[in-house]
Scaffold this motif. Structure first.
Motif, PDB file in Angstrom:
ATOM      1  N   GLU A 119      39.267  34.358  22.309  1.00 35.61           N
ATOM      2  CA  GLU A 119      40.220  35.600  21.896  1.00 35.61           C
ATOM      3  C   GLU A 119      41.526  35.355  21.231  1.00 35.61           C
ATOM      4  OE1 GLU A 119      42.249  39.717  23.851  1.00 35.61           O
ATOM      5  OE2 GLU A 119      40.254  39.010  24.713  1.00 35.61           O
ATOM      6  N   SER A 132      35.510  43.051  28.597  1.00 37.26           N
ATOM      7  CA  SER A 132      36.908  43.105  28.090  1.00 37.26           C
ATOM      8  C   SER A 132      36.793  42.299  26.524  1.00 37.26           C
ATOM      9  CB  SER A 132      38.064  42.559  28.934  1.00 37.26           C
ATOM     10  OG  SER A 132      39.389  42.676  28.177  1.00 37.26           O
ATOM     11  N   ALA A 133      36.433  40.992  26.529  1.00 36.59           N
ATOM     12  CA  ALA A 133      36.416  40.437  25.316  1.00 36.59           C
ATOM     13  C   ALA A 133      35.507  40.966  24.239  1.00 36.59           C
ATOM     14  CB  ALA A 133      35.943  38.943  25.687  1.00 36.59           C
ATOM     15  N   ASN A 153      37.727  35.249  27.016  1.00 41.43           N
ATOM     16  CA  ASN A 153      38.652  36.259  27.188  1.00 41.43           C
ATOM     17  C   ASN A 153      39.941  35.276  26.935  1.00 41.43           C
ATOM     18  OD1 ASN A 153      37.761  34.934  29.653  1.00 41.43           O
ATOM     19  ND2 ASN A 153      39.580  35.998  30.538  1.00 41.43           N
ATOM     20  N   THR A 154      40.072  33.762  26.855  1.00 39.54           N
ATOM     21  CA  THR A 154      41.201  33.368  26.541  1.00 39.54           C
ATOM     22  C   THR A 154      41.320  32.565  25.206  1.00 39.54           C
ATOM     23  OG1 THR A 154      40.408  31.617  28.010  1.00 39.54           O
ATOM     24  CG2 THR A 154      41.488  32.773  29.221  1.00 39.54           C
ATOM     25  N   ALA A 169      32.543  33.527  30.610  1.00 36.40           N
ATOM     26  CA  ALA A 169      34.002  33.604  31.139  1.00 36.40           C
ATOM     27  C   ALA A 169      33.552  33.586  32.796  1.00 36.40           C
ATOM     28  CB  ALA A 169      34.460  34.936  30.967  1.00 36.40           C
ATOM     29  N   ASN A 226      38.613  44.548  23.805  1.00 36.78           N
ATOM     30  CA  ASN A 226      39.679  43.868  23.096  1.00 36.78           C
ATOM     31  C   ASN A 226      38.854  43.308  21.585  1.00 36.78           C
ATOM     32  OD1 ASN A 226      41.362  44.265  25.269  1.00 36.78           O
ATOM     33  ND2 ASN A 226      41.230  42.145  25.821  1.00 36.78           N
ATOM     34  N   MET A 239      35.480  40.036  32.687  1.00 39.55           N
ATOM     35  CA  MET A 239      36.163  39.456  31.217  1.00 39.55           C
ATOM     36  C   MET A 239      35.350  39.161  30.183  1.00 39.55           C
ATOM     37  SD  MET A 239      37.791  36.078  33.391  1.00 39.55           S
ATOM     38  CE  MET A 239      39.206  36.196  34.641  1.00 39.55           C
TER      39      MET A 239
END
Length: 210
Positions: free
Chosen positions: A152, A182-183, A148-149, A174, A187, A179
């Motif tokens: 992404e 979400s990834a 997620n960081t 993650a 997203n 997270m």
């Protein structure tokens, strides 16, 4: 999203942040990702993908985070929360074991090691885009840490630059399940062209190489 095809001569494998601090027992961040890494089989999947892409002569590109050094971020006007954490915890410290490559994923002869990124994107303020374009790359497979960081952010930037982007949901990890969700479920589908499992990707690459 499993019908992607890969032109092997225009595809690159981007491995983000394969440091001991992330991937090895005793790493500073490894305990935080270990539950999810174990659940998805992260290390074995990365090993499988490494063997697969090397066997097909797909370029391996190491996309490393900046390795902390004394004084980093201290006089910045607005370091990010993550950069502040790195400043205090000394993640990926240069010259220390945690800032060395995990032995299974260390660069090999012919691999591309791009400039270290200071934030989350492997493209921002580095030579990654230039190096890929010099090899005629149009498709990127992005794996590593964190989902997620850096994964992404790098993948979003790749899509903005016109690359075909593949995420691999079990070749990353993650801190918490939300997270990861979400990834890959919220997203990722807004920018990635394919979101696959390791097995699905290996099958697609094998078909491309047949």
């Amino acid at each position: 999203m499993s019908n992607a095809t890969y032109p092997l001569d225009r595809t690159a494998y981007l491995l983000v942040d394969p440091y001991n601090d992330f991937l090895s027992e005793g790493g500073k961040i490894y305990p935080l990702i270990e539950p999810i890494a174990t659940r998805v089989g992260l290390l074995d999947n990365l090993r499988t993908l490494d063997r697969t892409v090397r066997g097909l002569n797909i370029p391996v590109v190491i996309v490393p985070h900046h390795r902390w050094e004394k004084g980093d971020y201290e006089n910045w006007d607005h370091p990010s929360p993550t950069q502040c954490k790195i400043m205090h915890m000394h993640h990926f410290a240069r010259g220390e074991w945690g800032g060395e490559w995990h032995p299974d994923f260390a660069p090999q002869d012919g691999d591309i090691i791009v400039q270290e990124h200071w934030g989350s994107s492997g493209f921002a303020n580095t030579d990654l885009d230039f190096r890929l374009k010099q090899k005629g790359i149009t498709h990127v497979i992005i794996v590593g840490l964190l989902a997620n960081t850096c994964i992404e952010a790098t993948a979003r930037y790749a899509q903005e630059l016109g690359y075909h982007v593949t995420l691999v949901r079990d070749a990353t990890a993650a801190f918490i399940p939300e997270m990861m969700h979400s990834a890959h479920e919220l997203n990722g589908p807004t920018f990635a062209h394919a979101i696959l499992t390791t097995d699905e990707l290996v099958a697609a690459l094998a078909q491309a190489g047949a």
